[in-house]
Motif scaffolding. Structure first.
Motif, PDB file in Angstrom:
ATOM      1  N   GLU A   1      -9.640   0.673  -2.933  1.00 22.78           N
ATOM      2  CA  GLU A   1      -9.766   1.863  -2.097  1.00 22.78           C
ATOM      3  C   GLU A   1      -8.788   1.730  -0.940  1.00 22.78           C
ATOM      4  OE1 GLU A   1     -11.420   5.407  -1.210  1.00 22.78           O
ATOM      5  OE2 GLU A   1     -12.753   4.238  -2.483  1.00 22.78           O
ATOM      6  N   ASP A   2      -8.209   2.838  -0.492  1.00 25.26           N
ATOM      7  CA  ASP A   2      -7.346   2.803   0.687  1.00 25.26           C
ATOM      8  C   ASP A   2      -8.168   3.142   1.922  1.00 25.26           C
ATOM      9  OD1 ASP A   2      -5.027   2.145  -0.670  1.00 25.26           O
ATOM     10  OD2 ASP A   2      -4.495   4.236  -1.066  1.00 25.26           O
ATOM     11  N   CYS A   3      -7.963   2.389   2.992  1.00 20.66           N
ATOM     12  CA  CYS A   3      -8.661   2.676   4.244  1.00 20.66           C
ATOM     13  C   CYS A   3      -8.246   4.046   4.756  1.00 20.66           C
ATOM     14  CB  CYS A   3      -8.331   1.609   5.293  1.00 20.66           C
ATOM     15  SG  CYS A   3      -9.065   1.977   6.910  1.00 20.66           S
ATOM     16  N   GLN A   4      -9.218   4.848   5.171  1.00 19.69           N
ATOM     17  CA  GLN A   4      -8.920   6.185   5.682  1.00 19.69           C
ATOM     18  C   GLN A   4      -8.249   6.128   7.052  1.00 19.69           C
ATOM     19  OE1 GLN A   4     -12.962   6.667   5.322  1.00 19.69           O
ATOM     20  NE2 GLN A   4     -12.902   7.256   3.166  1.00 19.69           N
ATOM     21  N   VAL A   5      -8.320   4.963   7.719  1.00 20.37           N
ATOM     22  CA  VAL A   5      -7.752   4.830   9.063  1.00 20.37           C
ATOM     23  C   VAL A   5      -6.376   4.169   9.030  1.00 20.37           C
ATOM     24  CG1 VAL A   5      -8.112   3.943  11.403  1.00 20.37           C
ATOM     25  CG2 VAL A   5     -10.071   4.727  10.043  1.00 20.37           C
ATOM     26  N   CYS A   6      -6.308   2.943   8.450  1.00 22.52           N
ATOM     27  CA  CYS A   6      -5.033   2.214   8.492  1.00 22.52           C
ATOM     28  C   CYS A   6      -4.268   2.264   7.159  1.00 22.52           C
ATOM     29  CB  CYS A   6      -5.258   0.755   8.911  1.00 22.52           C
ATOM     30  SG  CYS A   6      -6.065  -0.285   7.666  1.00 22.52           S
ATOM     31  N   CYS A   7      -4.870   2.901   6.143  1.00 23.48           N
ATOM     32  CA  CYS A   7      -4.217   3.157   4.851  1.00 23.48           C
ATOM     33  C   CYS A   7      -3.917   1.915   4.018  1.00 23.48           C
ATOM     34  CB  CYS A   7      -2.919   3.970   5.031  1.00 23.48           C
ATOM     35  SG  CYS A   7      -3.227   5.576   5.772  1.00 23.48           S
ATOM     36  N   ARG A   8      -4.464   0.758   4.407  1.00 24.11           N
ATOM     37  CA  ARG A   8      -4.208  -0.433   3.608  1.00 24.11           C
ATOM     38  C   ARG A   8      -5.224  -0.528   2.482  1.00 24.11           C
ATOM     39  NH1 ARG A   8      -2.923  -5.491   7.478  1.00 24.11           N
ATOM     40  NH2 ARG A   8      -2.337  -6.383   5.489  1.00 24.11           N
ATOM     41  N   PRO A   9      -4.779  -0.971   1.301  1.00 24.30           N
ATOM     42  CA  PRO A   9      -5.706  -1.061   0.167  1.00 24.30           C
ATOM     43  C   PRO A   9      -6.581  -2.303   0.246  1.00 24.30           C
ATOM     44  CG  PRO A   9      -3.514  -1.750  -0.510  1.00 24.30           C
ATOM     45  CD  PRO A   9      -3.399  -1.314   0.932  1.00 24.30           C
ATOM     46  N   PHE A  10      -7.852  -2.144  -0.109  1.00 22.40           N
ATOM     47  CA  PHE A  10      -8.766  -3.282  -0.151  1.00 22.40           C
ATOM     48  C   PHE A  10      -9.659  -3.161  -1.372  1.00 22.40           C
ATOM     49  CE2 PHE A  10     -10.629   0.003   2.489  1.00 22.40           C
ATOM     50  CZ  PHE A  10     -11.913   0.119   2.004  1.00 22.40           C
TER      51      PHE A  10
ATOM     52  N   GLY B   1     -11.053  -2.945  10.738  1.00 24.81           N
ATOM     53  CA  GLY B   1     -12.407  -3.022  11.268  1.00 24.81           C
ATOM     54  C   GLY B   1     -13.091  -1.683  11.502  1.00 24.81           C
ATOM     55  N   GLU B   2     -12.375  -0.591  11.241  1.00 21.77           N
ATOM     56  CA  GLU B   2     -12.953   0.729  11.450  1.00 21.77           C
ATOM     57  C   GLU B   2     -14.022   1.028  10.401  1.00 21.77           C
ATOM     58  OE1 GLU B   2     -12.517   3.071  13.776  1.00 21.77           O
ATOM     59  OE2 GLU B   2     -11.092   1.860  14.909  1.00 21.77           O
ATOM     60  N   VAL B   3     -15.008   1.831  10.789  1.00 28.02           N
ATOM     61  CA  VAL B   3     -16.036   2.252   9.839  1.00 28.02           C
ATOM     62  C   VAL B   3     -15.442   3.308   8.916  1.00 28.02           C
ATOM     63  CG1 VAL B   3     -18.265   3.403   9.581  1.00 28.02           C
ATOM     64  CG2 VAL B   3     -17.911   1.763  11.432  1.00 28.02           C
ATOM     65  N   ILE B   4     -15.599   3.093   7.624  1.00 29.65           N
ATOM     66  CA  ILE B   4     -15.098   4.051   6.646  1.00 29.65           C
ATOM     67  C   ILE B   4     -16.214   4.418   5.683  1.00 29.65           C
ATOM     68  CG2 ILE B   4     -12.649   3.477   6.690  1.00 29.65           C
ATOM     69  CD1 ILE B   4     -13.208   1.502   4.467  1.00 29.65           C
ATOM     70  N   GLN B   5     -16.095   5.580   5.079  1.00 34.07           N
ATOM     71  CA  GLN B   5     -17.102   6.052   4.145  1.00 34.07           C
ATOM     72  C   GLN B   5     -16.597   5.932   2.720  1.00 34.07           C
ATOM     73  OE1 GLN B   5     -18.137  10.021   5.464  1.00 34.07           O
ATOM     74  NE2 GLN B   5     -19.750   9.200   6.770  1.00 34.07           N
ATOM     75  N   LEU B   6     -17.460   5.410   1.852  1.00 36.11           N
ATOM     76  CA  LEU B   6     -17.124   5.269   0.436  1.00 36.11           C
ATOM     77  C   LEU B   6     -18.093   6.118  -0.376  1.00 36.11           C
ATOM     78  CD1 LEU B   6     -16.805   1.383   0.362  1.00 36.11           C
ATOM     79  CD2 LEU B   6     -14.938   3.024   0.546  1.00 36.11           C
ATOM     80  N   LEU B   7     -17.569   6.792  -1.396  1.00 35.73           N
ATOM     81  CA  LEU B   7     -18.420   7.543  -2.302  1.00 35.73           C
ATOM     82  C   LEU B   7     -18.729   6.642  -3.486  1.00 35.73           C
ATOM     83  CD1 LEU B   7     -19.718  10.316  -2.731  1.00 35.73           C
ATOM     84  CD2 LEU B   7     -17.696  10.973  -4.026  1.00 35.73           C
ATOM     85  N   VAL B   8     -20.011   6.282  -3.635  1.00 33.24           N
ATOM     86  CA  VAL B   8     -20.416   5.334  -4.678  1.00 33.24           C
ATOM     87  C   VAL B   8     -21.105   6.076  -5.816  1.00 33.24           C
ATOM     88  CG1 VAL B   8     -21.939   3.373  -5.177  1.00 33.24           C
ATOM     89  CG2 VAL B   8     -20.649   3.432  -3.040  1.00 33.24           C
ATOM     90  N   ASP B   9     -20.667   5.792  -7.037  1.00 26.42           N
ATOM     91  CA  ASP B   9     -21.302   6.355  -8.226  1.00 26.42           C
ATOM     92  C   ASP B   9     -22.492   5.484  -8.603  1.00 26.42           C
ATOM     93  OD1 ASP B   9     -22.071   7.285 -10.698  1.00 26.42           O
ATOM     94  OD2 ASP B   9     -20.078   7.213 -11.587  1.00 26.42           O
ATOM     95  N   CYS B  10     -23.703   5.987  -8.368  1.00 32.77           N
ATOM     96  CA  CYS B  10     -24.908   5.182  -8.551  1.00 32.77           C
ATOM     97  C   CYS B  10     -25.306   5.006 -10.014  1.00 32.77           C
ATOM     98  CB  CYS B  10     -26.075   5.800  -7.778  1.00 32.77           C
ATOM     99  SG  CYS B  10     -25.787   5.802  -6.000  1.00 32.77           S
TER     100      CYS B  10
END
Length: 66
Positions: A34-43, A16-25
């Protein structure tokens, strides 16, 4: 050929943590893991860019094909 990249914030579907994603527009439809920067689980991240400046991001639990 310039690739516009945008930082988009979303919430990890696991912790549930806020994470930042770099999107190629330059890619209107994309899906990647992507792996969560906080809990490291892939989603799974689904990105849809219907028009310039409009970005829809959806983060979902990774679906395991077992």
């Amino acid at each position: 050929n310039m690739h516009l990249q945008e930082i988009v914030e979303t919430n990890c579907p696991y912790c549930g943590e806020v994470i930042q994603l770099l999107v190629d527009c330059s890619v209107p439809f994309q899906e990647y893991i992507e792996d969560c920067q906080v809990c490291c689980r892939p989603f799974t991240v689904s990105v849809e860019i219907p028009e310039v400046g409009v970005i829809f991001v959806r983060a979902a639990h990774e679906t395991s094909e077992s």
